[in-house]
Motif scaffolding. Structure first.
Motif, PDB file in Angstrom:
ATOM      1  N   ALA A   1     108.383  63.757   1.713  1.00 38.02           N
ATOM      2  CA  ALA A   1     107.895  63.116   2.938  1.00 38.02           C
ATOM      3  C   ALA A   1     108.940  62.198   3.557  1.00 38.02           C
ATOM      4  O   ALA A   1     109.702  61.536   2.850  1.00 38.02           O
ATOM      5  CB  ALA A   1     106.621  62.324   2.639  1.00 38.02           C
TER       6      ALA A   1
ATOM      7  N   TYR B   1     104.513  58.491   6.572  1.00 43.53           N
ATOM      8  CA  TYR B   1     103.091  58.806   6.472  1.00 43.53           C
ATOM      9  C   TYR B   1     102.363  58.458   7.763  1.00 43.53           C
ATOM     10  O   TYR B   1     102.808  57.638   8.561  1.00 43.53           O
ATOM     11  CB  TYR B   1     102.442  58.084   5.288  1.00 43.53           C
ATOM     12  CG  TYR B   1     102.485  56.568   5.355  1.00 43.53           C
ATOM     13  CD1 TYR B   1     101.465  55.842   5.984  1.00 43.53           C
ATOM     14  CD2 TYR B   1     103.533  55.858   4.779  1.00 43.53           C
ATOM     15  CE1 TYR B   1     101.503  54.453   6.034  1.00 43.53           C
ATOM     16  CE2 TYR B   1     103.585  54.475   4.828  1.00 43.53           C
ATOM     17  CZ  TYR B   1     102.568  53.781   5.459  1.00 43.53           C
ATOM     18  OH  TYR B   1     102.607  52.406   5.513  1.00 43.53           O
TER      19      TYR B   1
ATOM     20  N   VAL C   1     101.214  54.735  -3.116  1.00 41.63           N
ATOM     21  CA  VAL C   1     100.630  54.636  -1.772  1.00 41.63           C
ATOM     22  C   VAL C   1      99.866  53.325  -1.625  1.00 41.63           C
ATOM     23  O   VAL C   1     100.022  52.592  -0.640  1.00 41.63           O
ATOM     24  CB  VAL C   1      99.707  55.839  -1.495  1.00 41.63           C
ATOM     25  CG1 VAL C   1      98.878  55.601  -0.228  1.00 41.63           C
ATOM     26  CG2 VAL C   1     100.533  57.113  -1.345  1.00 41.63           C
TER      27      VAL C   1
ATOM     28  N   GLN D   1     100.875  62.119   3.958  1.00 39.61           N
ATOM     29  CA  GLN D   1     102.329  62.237   3.942  1.00 39.61           C
ATOM     30  C   GLN D   1     102.772  63.307   4.934  1.00 39.61           C
ATOM     31  O   GLN D   1     102.129  64.356   5.070  1.00 39.61           O
ATOM     32  CB  GLN D   1     102.813  62.593   2.535  1.00 39.61           C
ATOM     33  CG  GLN D   1     102.310  61.670   1.438  1.00 39.61           C
ATOM     34  CD  GLN D   1     102.706  60.231   1.671  1.00 39.61           C
ATOM     35  OE1 GLN D   1     103.860  59.940   1.986  1.00 39.61           O
ATOM     36  NE2 GLN D   1     101.757  59.330   1.511  1.00 39.61           N
TER      37      GLN D   1
END
Length: 413
Positions: A388, A391, A320, A364
């Motif tokens: 996912a 996001y 991330v 997510q």
């Protein structure tokens, strides 16, 4: 008091994500190299490429039909057509051998050279044969209809593609049309990827001992490096030993354009990594902490001109953070000044998303039929990322997002 001191050591210069993206701007750029056009997709031009001559270089038809003088079609209609004599035809790939005189028309295919005297092309659908050698025009044409000028795609000397924007398929097509067969581009940034931790073992390890985990970050980070235009240089796994880490990072700084290190999950491991990075070169650590969830224990440094990115040891957090902060650094070092836009879609939140003011939350989501469903779970769960579709970012100042809110979902490619 001791806990506060420990927290201060761990995050001594916490920055917002906005401050990080705007403020951490390493000066390093990769060198220039020349590549053939066929190898230039995704590469970043060092300078604008310009047209060596007008494009397409001659006035041409954009439709199948008849080259005409527009004035000869004024007022034409189904009930009162204009009658024109067919003076000949233009062959593809050859100069026009016939001119268009007043009251005449010349048959022309799409892409053929506009004959002298013509200033428009009437689509064949707007004509019909009245008798052999004569056509009826049932719809008027204005000057410029159905044609492109000799320099309409680009005039000689005009910028075809800018510096700093990765070359796309359509850019390559335009360069090819202009006869540009090679491009000066930035070399792909070489990005060292260093995994750390006594518990980390290679992905090929058949059987895990209790407490061991396979290195999930390195291969995924390498993929994101490629997406950012870089060349990943995996450096393997370094144990939680200061001297070993120092040797590995010094070697990486000496030979690479960017260094990425997963700094371990424990506070001690992060502190050890920060101490090693601080000694790699000036000006040193820019921040050790970003107001971001997941990914607060992120370290950014400029070590003798080489950006060093210290990521959380948790693979999900590392990915991330690297997508949000690391990829822009790799692109910048590789000469990108016009980053490609991320694909996104508007969707309605299926349920509330809690957050805390003062930090940016990356949540997510799965997207179906215009509805974004938040995916929650422990930060150690990589399956959350694989489930996912993209996001949602909860801004620093927000205390959450309510169900039903329209949000922008950044999609994974």
């Amino acid at each position: 008091m001791a806990d506060l001191a420990g927290a201060h050591r761990e995050f001594f210069a916490v920055r917002t994500v906005a401050e990080t993206l705007a403020g951490f701007r390493p000066a390093r750029r990769t060198a220039a190299e020349t590549v053939a056009l066929g190898e230039a997709h995704g590469r970043v031009p060092c300078e604008p490429a310009r047209a060596p001559h007008d494009l397409p270089g001659f006035a041409r038809s954009t439709v199948d039909g008849y080259a005409v003088r527009a004035a000869d079609t004024y007022g034409a209609s189904e009930g009162l057509p204009s009658y024109l004599d067919v003076a000949g035809a233009v062959a593809m790939g050859r100069p026009a051998a016939v001119a268009v005189a007043p009251g005449a028309a010349v048959a022309i295919p799409t892409g053929a050279v506009l004959p002298a005297g013509a200033d428009a092309v009437v689509m064949v659908e707007h004509t019909q044969e009245a008798m052999p050698g004569t056509i009826e025009v049932v719809r008027p044409a204005a000057p410029g209809d159905g044609i492109v000028r000799a320099d309409e795609d680009a005039a000689a000397g005009a910028e075809l593609v800018p510096a700093g924007r990765p070359l796309r398929a359509q850019d390559l097509g335009l360069l090819a049309a202009a006869g540009v067969t090679s491009v000066r581009v930035h070399a792909r940034p070489r990005v060292a990827i260093v995994s750390t931790g006594d518990e980390i073992v290679p992905p090929a390890t058949d059987s895990l001992e209790v407490g061991q985990v396979r290195d999930a970050s390195a291969v995924a980070l390498a993929a994101l490096v490629r997406d950012a235009g870089g060349a990943p240089d995996p450096r393997g796994i370094v144990p939680d030993d200061r001297d070993a880490l120092d040797a590995a990072l010094r070697a990486a700084v000496e030979s690479c354009d960017v260094v990425v290190v997963s700094a371990g999950s424990s506070v001690g491991a992060r502190d050890e990594t920060a101490a090693v990075v601080a000694g790699l070169g000036e000006p040193g650590i820019w921040t050790h902490g970003i107001a971001l969830r997941p990914g607060k224990p992120t370290l950014l440094a400029d070590c003798g001109g080489v950006p060093v990115i210290g990521l959380p040891g948790n693979p999900r957090s590392a990915l991330v953070v690297f997508r949000l902060v690391g990829m822009p650094v790799v692109r910048r070092v590789g000469g990108v000044t016009q980053p490609p836009p991320e694909p996104s879609v508007r969707a309605r939140l299926e349920r509330d998303v809690p957050s805390a003011a003062g930090r940016l939350d990356v949540v997510q989501v799965a997207v179906r039929d215009g509805v974004a469903t938040p995916l929650f779970g422990a930060s150690a769960l990589l399956s959350i990322l694989t489930a996912a579709d993209g996001y949602v970012v909860v801004p620093d100042e927000a205390t959450g997002l309510p169900a039903g809110r329209e949000v922008d979902v950044t999609l994974y490619r």
